[in-house]
Design an enzyme around this catalytic site. Sequence first.
Site, mmCIF file in Angstrom:
data_model
loop_
_atom_site.group_PDB
_atom_site.id
_atom_site.type_symbol
_atom_site.label_atom_id
_atom_site.label_comp_id
_atom_site.label_asym_id
_atom_site.label_seq_id
_atom_site.Cartn_x
_atom_site.Cartn_y
_atom_site.Cartn_z
ATOM 1 N N ARG A 194 -8.559 -0.403 4.153
ATOM 2 C CA ARG A 194 -8.050 0.781 4.329
ATOM 3 C C ARG A 194 -6.755 0.032 3.603
ATOM 4 O O ARG A 194 -6.371 0.642 2.537
ATOM 5 C CB ARG A 194 -7.590 2.102 4.651
ATOM 6 N N ARG A 248 0.493 14.197 12.760
ATOM 7 C CA ARG A 248 0.756 14.691 11.740
ATOM 8 C C ARG A 248 0.808 15.358 10.485
ATOM 9 O O ARG A 248 0.128 16.295 9.757
ATOM 10 C CB ARG A 248 -0.470 13.834 10.283
ATOM 11 N N ARG A 289 -4.331 10.734 4.054
ATOM 12 C CA ARG A 289 -3.277 11.430 4.704
ATOM 13 C C ARG A 289 -2.860 11.557 3.262
ATOM 14 O O ARG A 289 -1.855 12.624 3.082
ATOM 15 C CB ARG A 289 -2.650 10.916 5.596
ATOM 16 N N LYS A 300 0.984 -1.273 -0.043
ATOM 17 C CA LYS A 300 0.192 0.001 0.033
ATOM 18 C C LYS A 300 0.810 1.241 0.272
ATOM 19 O O LYS A 300 0.795 1.977 -1.310
ATOM 20 C CB LYS A 300 -1.231 0.405 1.349
ATOM 21 N N ASN A 301 1.320 1.560 1.253
ATOM 22 C CA ASN A 301 2.198 2.362 1.411
ATOM 23 C C ASN A 301 4.057 3.081 -0.297
ATOM 24 O O ASN A 301 4.529 3.633 -0.178
ATOM 25 C CB ASN A 301 3.037 2.282 2.557
ATOM 26 N N ASP A 338 4.694 1.101 12.531
ATOM 27 C CA ASP A 338 3.191 0.041 11.633
ATOM 28 C C ASP A 338 3.056 -1.344 12.194
ATOM 29 O O ASP A 338 2.330 -1.547 11.422
ATOM 30 C CB ASP A 338 3.052 0.728 10.174
ATOM 31 N N CYS A 340 -4.397 12.082 12.239
ATOM 32 C CA CYS A 340 -5.645 11.101 12.749
ATOM 33 C C CYS A 340 -5.666 10.839 14.252
ATOM 34 O O CYS A 340 -4.753 10.966 14.989
ATOM 35 C CB CYS A 340 -5.204 9.953 11.795
#
Length: 430
Positions: A400, A121, A92, A22-23, A308, A116
């Site tokens: 997500r 952030r 974000r 994802k990132n 994470d 969040c």
Amino acid sequence: MDKLVIEGGRKLSGSVRVSGAKNACLPILAATLLTEEECVIKNVPDLKDVETMLNILSALGREVRRSPGEVRILSGKVNNVTASYELVSTMRASIAVLGPLLAKYGKAKVSFPGGCVIGQRPIDLHLKGLRALGADIRVEGGYLLAEAERLTARRIYLGGHFGSSVLATANILMAAVLAEGETIIENAACEPELLDLANFLISLGARIEGKGTPTIKIKGVSSLSGTTYSVIPDRIEAGTYMIAAVATGGRIFLESASCEHNAALIDKLEEAGGVVEEHSNGLDVYRSQPNIGSIDITTLTYPGFPTDLQAQMMTLLCISEGISVITEKVYPNRFIHISELNRMGAEIILEGATAIIKGVSRLKGAPVMASDLRASAALVLAALVAQGRTEISRIYHLDRGYEDLEEKLIALGANIERKKDSKKTNQLTG
Ligand code: EPZ
């Protein structure tokens, strides 16, 4: 809204395919704005955040074709440079369109990304880097209004109060590939997802040295071509399943995972009694002893222990022997999962940015609420090891970042079901 209903106490065993990262794919999709030629991105996971990024690209005027595992961004120009509050406020990572729009079109209007549950952030490093390249950026009506005739290269130091920044490095890297001259980024983030972004940019024709290291040199070029590119596997998804194998006492083979991007996690899993065997096509993970040992973890920027995976490791340590300690150095407030884990019988206390976990023999099923992506994953792991039934509400957080979560867990032997959640769940306070 949906909820997950999980009957815990089963060992997870079998093989699981690790999806695309994802990132990595989020900044890579943003980087397609740097060229007006067609880009084909493969190994793209089916996630809510990916859908949001594709909606942003479409809203900017690019034509997007989505097929299973693949995204095709057709050749063409953007017809506006505004990334709206409605879209940016849900993710974000949308901030990653700022650098490419500025570099390619000389202007951008991007909604100021919110905070969040994991923290405030800030984006000061993003603004510092882009302003250093010559952009004029002001905040008006909740939007970042950015303009730049032509970005010009600079030496930029990107270290912040918490060390390097992943998406700030991504933004400056993407902006610099079309800037005039040679940009040097110092204290760049070194996460594997940024190495993947740099490789993607090079496949477009960018000139980058030092990719994946704290010092990156970018020689600006006048234009970029199209490309076909495949995204790396998701080390955080892989890590979550590795922890599940050790926590449940089962054995999971993670296809296409590698030790290379998960050294810090593997080190800690082995210290806790896990075994990680590397094969040419993946990792075989299980527990070598009946009990889980207590350990200490401090989260740091890459190659340190990834923030994470902090919540997921906390779940594992809830059922370890003795006292474990987790210190969060990246997001000091990233502990919202503690209250929900304690509702399941965990014994965790928080002292500032340090959690002290007293291992218990078993967690017990309970109704809990998901709050952010990785905290939600920690609750799924807790439900899998708990005695009895757990209901996790607000699981859109999970959608997500975890592709086919139930399907993958059911294939590993979990008793898990997604149901409609008729109950109105109160907003998390605090
Ligand atoms: C990326 O977020 C990831 N998201 C996050 O993953 C991850 O937790 C984070 O990096 C850290 O590894 C994506 O890549 C889409 P940062 P990012 O800027 O880039 C501070 C997930 O669960 N900071 O590296 O936004 C910041 O407050 C998500 O997949 C500044 O001070 O994170 C934090 O304390 C959650 N100023 C630290 O740096 C800035 O301008 C690291 O944040 C920017 C950040």
